[in-house]
Each structure stands twice: as structure tokens, then as C-alpha cells.
Design an enzyme around this catalytic site. Sequence first.
Site, short mmCIF file in Angstrom:
data_model
loop_
_atom_site.label_atom_id
_atom_site.label_comp_id
_atom_site.label_asym_id
_atom_site.label_seq_id
_atom_site.Cartn_x
_atom_site.Cartn_y
_atom_site.Cartn_z
N HIS A 107 -16.87 26.59 11.75
CA HIS A 107 -15.66 25.79 11.22
C HIS A 107 -14.13 26.62 11.51
CE1 HIS A 107 -12.81 24.81 8.33
NE2 HIS A 107 -12.42 25.39 8.22
N GLU A 108 -14.51 28.26 11.59
CA GLU A 108 -13.79 28.68 12.55
C GLU A 108 -13.23 28.37 13.32
OE1 GLU A 108 -10.86 30.19 10.58
OE2 GLU A 108 -12.40 29.69 8.26
N HIS A 111 -11.22 25.50 15.07
CA HIS A 111 -9.99 26.09 15.48
C HIS A 111 -9.29 26.59 16.09
CE1 HIS A 111 -8.75 25.10 10.35
NE2 HIS A 111 -9.66 25.30 10.25
#
Length: 191
Positions: A107-108, A111
Site C-alpha cells: 500500500h505504501e 503511494h
Amino acid sequence: MRTRVSKFFTKKRARPVPSPTSRQPHPARPTKKRQGDQTSLGTPMQAALQQQVESISITAFNRPFTHEAVWNARLQTTGGRYHLKDHHLDFNPKMKDQPDFDAIIKHELCHYHLHLLGRGYKHADADFKALLKQVGGSRYAPDVGARRTVKRKYHYTCSNGHLFDRARPVDTKRYRCGRCRGKLTLVKKDD
């Protein structure tokens, strides 16, 4: 007599939009040392996190992770955080024992990679949602029980039977029921 036109009122020319193939990623900037509640960068636990993030970045995204990944004990309910300015990643140490910690890292990294490519890196962006689904990242952080619960120990009722539970006492002479404007009375106080 001539009037001067402000530069703010002149028609702006549209900037040319680069094609997706011509976009260059942001260059890797050296990061400065951070202090505080982050685990120091020389510990084995920190080195293991850095290695894990770099390997997931290569296997899931086919792109290298060239910045720092650190543990941040100040994070309470979120799994991680991506910093836009220096591109480092913070991770919650409470999440490291979760079975889906790799999904939090993905998820990170979504980004991270989308921001460096100049594409939509925010949660609501279509690019982010598509990439997150493609790599199998988690949409939300799992609950590890870090959320604060409020004990409601004051129990009130109004003259029409509405029940209210409050954490702090209410001045029954000054306040009324919010639903029907009836008179409030304290029914029970827990100890």
C-alpha cells in the site's frame, strides 16, 4: 492613455502534457537523518524492514525502492505513512506481526511509486486504486486494538424515555433532551 493589464488577467497558455512514456521519475534525493520515535537506522530490526521493503518493491512493482523505510512508534492506528517531501516510508511497529504486513508495505509502495512517476498517488485516484488492486495491497490497516475506547459511566433518561450515556456528567438543571426537549434525570452512575 493606455491602461496596463495585470499579468494575472492575461490568458495563460496550457502547458503541454507529457505522454506516459516520456515521464521521468523524480531523482532520488539524499535523505536527512530524522530523530524522535523512529527506530535508529543501524539496528537489525531496521535493516530487516529496509530489506523487506526493497525486495517487495522489486518483486511486486519491478521498480527499486531507493529511499528509507523506518519504524515509527508514534503511529497508532495506521499501518504506515509515505512522506511526499523526502520520499521515506514510516511503518507502525504494532503491525509487523500481522499476517498481512506485506500488503501494508505494498500500500505504501503504491503511494511511493505513483508519486515518483507523477501519477495519481492519493487514495481517491483511479491510478492508485488500480495499482493497489493489481499488486494485492491492503486498502485499510488492520485493527490492532490501539483505538481508545471511552467508558460511558453516566446514564441519563428524559421525561419521554430517551436514554443517553455520557462519559462526563451533564448539568440536568441547565440542559434538556436533544430529541424532545424533555427534562433529564440521572438514572445510574457506574464506578
